[in-house]
Enzyme design. Structure first.
Site, PDB file in Angstrom:
ATOM      1  N   ASN A  82       0.827  -1.192   0.000  1.00 48.85           N
ATOM      2  CA  ASN A  82       0.000   0.000   0.000  1.00 48.85           C
ATOM      3  C   ASN A  82       0.867   1.250   0.000  1.00 48.85           C
ATOM      4  OD1 ASN A  82      -2.434   1.713   0.515  1.00 48.85           O
ATOM      5  ND2 ASN A  82      -1.296   2.136   2.396  1.00 48.85           N
ATOM      6  N   GLU A  83       0.733   2.059  -1.042  1.00 51.31           N
ATOM      7  CA  GLU A  83       1.445   3.350  -1.113  1.00 51.31           C
ATOM      8  C   GLU A  83       2.911   3.175  -0.729  1.00 51.31           C
ATOM      9  OE1 GLU A  83      -0.641   6.408   1.002  1.00 51.31           O
ATOM     10  OE2 GLU A  83      -2.407   6.262  -0.277  1.00 51.31           O
ATOM     11  N   ILE A  84       3.556   2.229  -1.349  1.00 47.25           N
ATOM     12  CA  ILE A  84       4.936   1.886  -1.014  1.00 47.25           C
ATOM     13  C   ILE A  84       5.862   3.028  -1.404  1.00 47.25           C
ATOM     14  CG2 ILE A  84       6.811   0.290  -1.521  1.00 47.25           C
ATOM     15  CD1 ILE A  84       4.530  -0.807   0.272  1.00 47.25           C
ATOM     16  N   ALA A 144      -1.333  -1.094  -4.302  1.00 45.66           N
ATOM     17  CA  ALA A 144      -1.950   0.226  -4.309  1.00 45.66           C
ATOM     18  C   ALA A 144      -0.872   1.258  -4.605  1.00 45.66           C
ATOM     19  CB  ALA A 144      -2.626   0.508  -2.966  1.00 45.66           C
ATOM     20  N   ASN A 175      -4.245   4.450  -5.708  1.00 45.34           N
ATOM     21  CA  ASN A 175      -4.948   5.197  -4.675  1.00 45.34           C
ATOM     22  C   ASN A 175      -5.225   6.617  -5.160  1.00 45.34           C
ATOM     23  OD1 ASN A 175      -4.653   2.936  -3.156  1.00 45.34           O
ATOM     24  ND2 ASN A 175      -3.502   3.886  -1.482  1.00 45.34           N
TER      25      ASN A 175
END
Length: 777
Positions: A423-425, A457, A481
């Site tokens: 997620n939003e790495i 994401a 996202n």
């Protein structure tokens, strides 16, 4: 999962009793939640068999000690952890085993321990798992004591002192279920069964079953597999003779054809049970049960998501793992109530943000017909603000094991249609170097389950250039996202890409991006429920949910209902302050009647036409806007009743009204469930609402509500949904917020009636009964 009853009455005598009979049977899974000893703080020698823990607190797990508080701005969890405590917690459990069972193999299964857990059996160190969200198992066999009077002690140390460890609330301790498992030497491997149903139709399905048998005693065995439908009928049964080789894993593969299967889908989540049994001669030596759904899920570049050859929009929400007032130790009944409300809004998809969830949560998604994006991590190696000392410290050493364990555990759930590995790495995602980290994780996922696509994401992909560098082009499904226009442009420039919104806000244009673009497979709103943490003091809770912590509807859930519901919907909201100031509320009772004269009103509706009335006088009708925007009125306020009527083809199909409340007069109680069973996971929500003489909610009331309960039940937690309330959830009292508060109730006996009362000084109290029912087997 089997639940225990009256766990407070269990004692060492219980373990002596069951060990003389239970383990004479085949595989047995024993609920190991009852009667742990617990203490906060570092305790020297607490892992030893002979350590004296009699002064420790006796409790049952799942247990989250962090939610017990207190809230404090100086707590090191800070913004991410919602200003709740962190530290070290020790758990110990003593039990005995019968000498007759000394030839069996014993293991202990933890569904999750937060965090950096270490486990000992009789002083022998079994291992450490840093990731608090992962399920894990340890073999106890070499270290156990058998026989009357010989104790065994499981000791668990959970440590989340290193902070800030997360951008959102984690909880602390053994916050998920624990099981003790006993098997014969020849047995089905833990998480060793995979069941797939490739390309089924309503006429025929082929069920592929792969199962591993390990630690075998060499010989010829009989394998029996039964397929049982949701009515309990055996629809197919097969038997085969298998040669098992000793000392190694033996993988067996079978195909079973089912005629006219009941397919699993969102509207009818039909489930089957697969039982696998292993016999030595006529003796049953192991058995295993797996719940499956027969379905075909796929993502298509042109038209998005398909389930059983039917095109769906995934109308999803993101959910963190906390349950509000209960913290991270969430009874399944809390999730049932939450998912029920999400269904009412039209939600059909869940993203497990941003970590593995409890296994029973996925069982519930299977049963209720939600599709799931199953997610592994919030961080890889790069730190994130307010969580700088989180999983990024452990990723390099643990990502492979943690990913493997999640996939092996979850892969038989029909609800899961896609995996997300980040997620939003914030790591460098440049291609090809940055892509290698993605690819190595994807390879592990597909090694253990190649039936589902993998995504992540993406975070600001226009900035990171992943759309141009070749990174996104390699993904099974491109997830992003927010910034929906970027994802739309990326797909239209690359029409072979499959795309999905992995995180989205509640605003209109983001809904239209899903509604109007056939290739957009779905979106996951941030979030379904308000969640603990990720908030700036004095706030302790992030309030971006469709529903608040206590389950109250909010402006965004009312509006989403008008966009996603299949039924006719009409909802009235107004700005809380004069002339369009303040926030949206769903009532007709201003804070100050004298200064409130210009009410800005929105009506959310999917009806063709809405007519608004004030004290039975029509304020006009408005047609449904093509872009699904709300219908707006500016109204000169009058005390009384505001009413909206929705019509389709001239016929009234929905209506809603709000009436101005008078002075608080009494409390009325309602219950989410009329009955509860005496087990840890079953609850009912009792809502106390302060009303006037006519029963109208007093939306501005903030009186202290005191709950009380008969000894047949217990108050698990209280809450009001207020994101700046610091009083905590453990006591019997809380202040009303917007006129109401809740108490979460469990049974404390096996039968009888629980009576719950609510008192407010100067008001007529409320009372309500809840019946205790026998637990379903």
């Amino acid at each position: 999962m089997k639940k225990h009853k009256n766990i407070k009455t269990y004692s060492l005598l219980f373990f002596l009793a069951f060990t003389t009979t239970v383990f004479a049977q085949v595989r047995k899974t024993i609920n190991f939640d009852a009667n742990w000893q617990f203490i906060k703080g570092e305790i020297a020698g607490a892992e030893k068999l002979d350590f004296n823990d009699k002064s420790w607190r006796t409790l049952d797990v799942p247990h989250d000690w962090s939610i017990e508080g207190p809230y404090d701005r100086e707590n090191p969890t800070a913004r991410g952890g919602g200003y709740l405590p962190a530290g070290i917690g020790w758990y110990r459990k003593t039990f005995q085993l019968d000498e007759a069972d000394s030839k069996k193999l014993f293991s202990i299964e933890f569904d999750g321990v937060m965090a950096n857990s270490e486990v000992w059996i009789n002083g022998k160190h079994l291992g450490k798992r840093p990731y608090g969200y992962i399920s894990f198992v340890y073999d106890l066999t070499p270290y156990l004591n058998f026989g009357k009077g010989k104790n065994n002690v499981i000791a668990v140390r959970a440590d989340n002192t290193i902070q800030p460890a997360s951008r959102y609330y984690t909880g602390a301790g053994i916050y998920r279920h624990v099981r003790l498992v006993a098997v014969n030497k020849t047995h089905f491997k833990h998480w060793g069964t995979q069941i797939t149903t490739p390309n089924p139709t309503a006429k025929k399905a082929v069920i592929n079953i792969k199962t591993e048998i390990e630690n075998g005693v060499a010989g010829t065995y009989k394998l029996q597999i039964d397929i049982i439908d949701n009515s309990g009928k055996v629809v197919k049964s097969i038997e085969s003779q298998e040669n098992i080789v000793a000392g190694k894993n033996n993988e067996l593969s079978k195909e079973i054809e089912i005629i006219n299967p009941k397919l699993w889908n969102i509207e009818a989540p039909n489930l089957y049970t697969v039982t696998t049994k292993l016999y030595s001669g006529k003796t049953l030596i192991d058995n295993e049960t797996t719940t499956i759904g027969i379905r075909n899920a796929e993502f298509r570049a042109e038209t998005g998501f398909w389930l059983n050859n039917k095109n769906y929009k995934i109308k999803g929400v993101c959910l963190h793992h906390d349950g509000g007032a209960v913290g991270a130790a969430v009874p399944l009944g809390v999730w049932k109530e939450r998912l029920k409300k999400l269904k009412e809004v039209g939600v059909n998809g869940i993203r497990t943000s941003h970590n593995p969830v409890a296994p029973e949560f996925l069982d519930l998604c299977d049963q209720m017909g939600f599709v799931v994006m199953d997610e592994t991590f919030d961080t890889w190696t790069a730190a994130k603000h307010n969580g700088e000392k989180g999983y990024n410290l452990n990723f390099k050493d643990w990502w492979e094991q943690d990913t493997k364990d999640m996939i092996l555990r979850d892969r038989n759930h029909p609800s899961i249609v896609i995996y997300s590995i980040g997620n939003e790495i914030h790591d460098n995602l440049s291609y090809p170097e940055g892509y290698k980290t993605y690819k190595m994780q994807e390879d592990v996922v597909k090694k253990y389950d190649n039936t589902r696509p993998v995504t992540m994401a993406l975070f600001r992909p226009a900035n990171s250039k992943v759309y141009l560098s070749g990174f996104a082009a390699q993904m099974d499904v491109v997830g992003q996202n927010y910034r929906e226009n970027e994802l739309i442009a990326a797909h239209e420039a690359n029409p072979t890409w499959k795309v999905i919104g992995t995180e989205n806000t509640h605003v209109l244009n983001q809904w239209l991006a899903l509604r109007d673009k056939p290739y957009m497979a779905g979106q996951f709103l941030w979030t379904g429920y308000d969640y603990l943490g990720e908030a700036d003091w004095p706030e302790t809770t992030n309030n971006q949910g469709l529903f608040d912590r206590a389950g109250n509807w909010k402006q965004q859930s009312l509006q989403r209902d008008s966009w996603w519901s299949e039924e006719p919907v009409v909802h009235i909201v107004r700005k809380s302050d004069n002339a369009g100031a303040g926030f949206w509320v769903a009532d007709w009772t201003p804070n100050d009647f004298d200064t409130y004269d210009n009410a800005k009103i929105n009506v959310y509706s999917n009806c063709d036409e809405v007519e608004l009335f004030l004290n039975d006088k029509s304020l006009g009708s408005l047609k449904k806007p093509a872009d699904d925007s709300p219908r707006e009125w500016n109204v000169t306020f009058e005390e009384g009743t505001i009413k909206a009527i929705g019509k389709n083809n001239g016929k009234i199909v929905a209506q809603e009204e709000h009436t101005s409340a008078g002075k608080p007069a009494k409390i009325i109680l309602t219950k989410s469930n009329a009955t509860v069973a005496n087990n840890w996971d079953d609850v009912t929500f009792i809502t106390a609402t302060i009303v006037d003489e006519k029963g109208i909610r007093c939306a501005n009331a903030d009186n202290l509500i005191k709950f009380s309960i008969t000894d047949s039940g217990k108050i698990v937690a209280v809450d009001n949904g207020n994101i700046i309330d610091h009083e905590g959830y453990q006591g019997p009292a809380t202040r009303a917020y917007q006129g109401s508060a809740i108490a979460i109730i469990k049974a404390a006996k096996d039968n009888g009636t629980i009576t719950i009362k609510a008192d407010v000084e100067g008001l007529t109290p409320g009372s309500i009964p809840v019946e205790i029912v026998a637990e379903k087997k």
